[in-house]
Design an enzyme around this catalytic site. Sequence first.
Site, PDB file in Angstrom:
ATOM      1  CD  GLU A 150      67.192  37.398  34.306  1.00  0.00           C
ATOM      2  OE1 GLU A 150      67.555  38.550  34.015  1.00  0.00           O
ATOM      3  OE2 GLU A 150      66.187  36.855  33.784  1.00  0.00           O
ATOM      4  CD  GLU A 191      61.890  41.351  32.380  1.00  0.00           C
ATOM      5  OE1 GLU A 191      61.602  42.155  31.477  1.00  0.00           O
ATOM      6  OE2 GLU A 191      63.064  41.102  32.710  1.00  0.00           O
TER       7      GLU A 191
END
Length: 324
Positions: free
Chosen positions: A237, A129
């Site tokens: 995820e 991220e």
Amino acid sequence: ETTISLKEKAEFNVGAAVKSSLLKTDAQYADAFKANFNQLTAEFEMKMDQLWLSENNYNWEAADYLVNFAEDNNMEVHGHALVWYRAFPDWFKNQSNDSIAFESKVKTYISDVVGRYKGKIKSWDVVNEVFADNGGARNEDIIAPLFNDPTAFYGRCFQYAKDADPDTKLFYNDYSVVIDEGKRESIKNMASRFKTEGFPIDGIGAQFHYGTDTGLTKINDGFTDLASTDLLIHISELDIKINVNKSNDFSLYSGNAQQQSVIYEAIVAMYETLPESQKFGISTWGVSDNYSWLKTEWHPKEFPLLFDADLNKKLAYQGFLNGL
Ligand code: XIL
């Protein structure tokens, strides 16, 4: 009632993020995880702030437990995540770091962690991220401010991991990857820059935190574009929100459990269209609704996963299975 389980039908890894505390205390949860999944991701036990207590001082207990659990149950382990702006421990953040000292410590950390699990953890999210929505540099106050070329630092982190375990697969992981074209462009550019400059990268982790209101066409188009990198693709995820309006009088079966099942099936079927060389696996972010991070992150009445609170297989489980 389905007979074959996800891991038996899939020809790629079907994983889940788990918590060591739940594996120890909730036998039904542990049994459902063992019966249906063949890859383990630590929901938080392998993050920097969990492992790294102070310089040269680590707490390996929970991570070791998960690695041993996986070995005992013939599961692979996906390491998550070596460098993530949200997981730097306070003691490290508080050190006045110039970039040289910062990178030297991070290099030691990566070498110590990946080295400890050499041959045991088959893949790692090396960097997590780092891009903002639409693809600019994330506005975080730990990594990027120290480097005038953060991408080169990220590339060196991949190299540090490779040096510590040449056989582990190295991933860049992020969210909104298939629905945010600008972010995806930045990720693709970073991956191609790594290749040009000789930094090792094997795959992209696309988190897939979506909902029944996320357009499937948008997901498909973005996924096809992501696959054009020719890298391994990990849906890393996966969870599908159904209480998309965060309504307070919402329950699992009053909501669109059926639509959730359709979305899971479509995503798995889409993943199946990848060339074999790019298939790595699909991991859900959790096993059962009651322990999902989205109950705090999104809404207490959210039911995003394949199993309900009683570890019954939901329609979503059948959808996932149908997609394989
Ligand atoms: C989340 C966990 O699910 C929470 O339990 C924790 O409090 C915060 O982190 N993207 C990621 C994951 O890469 O590491 C995050 O996991 C969810 C978002």
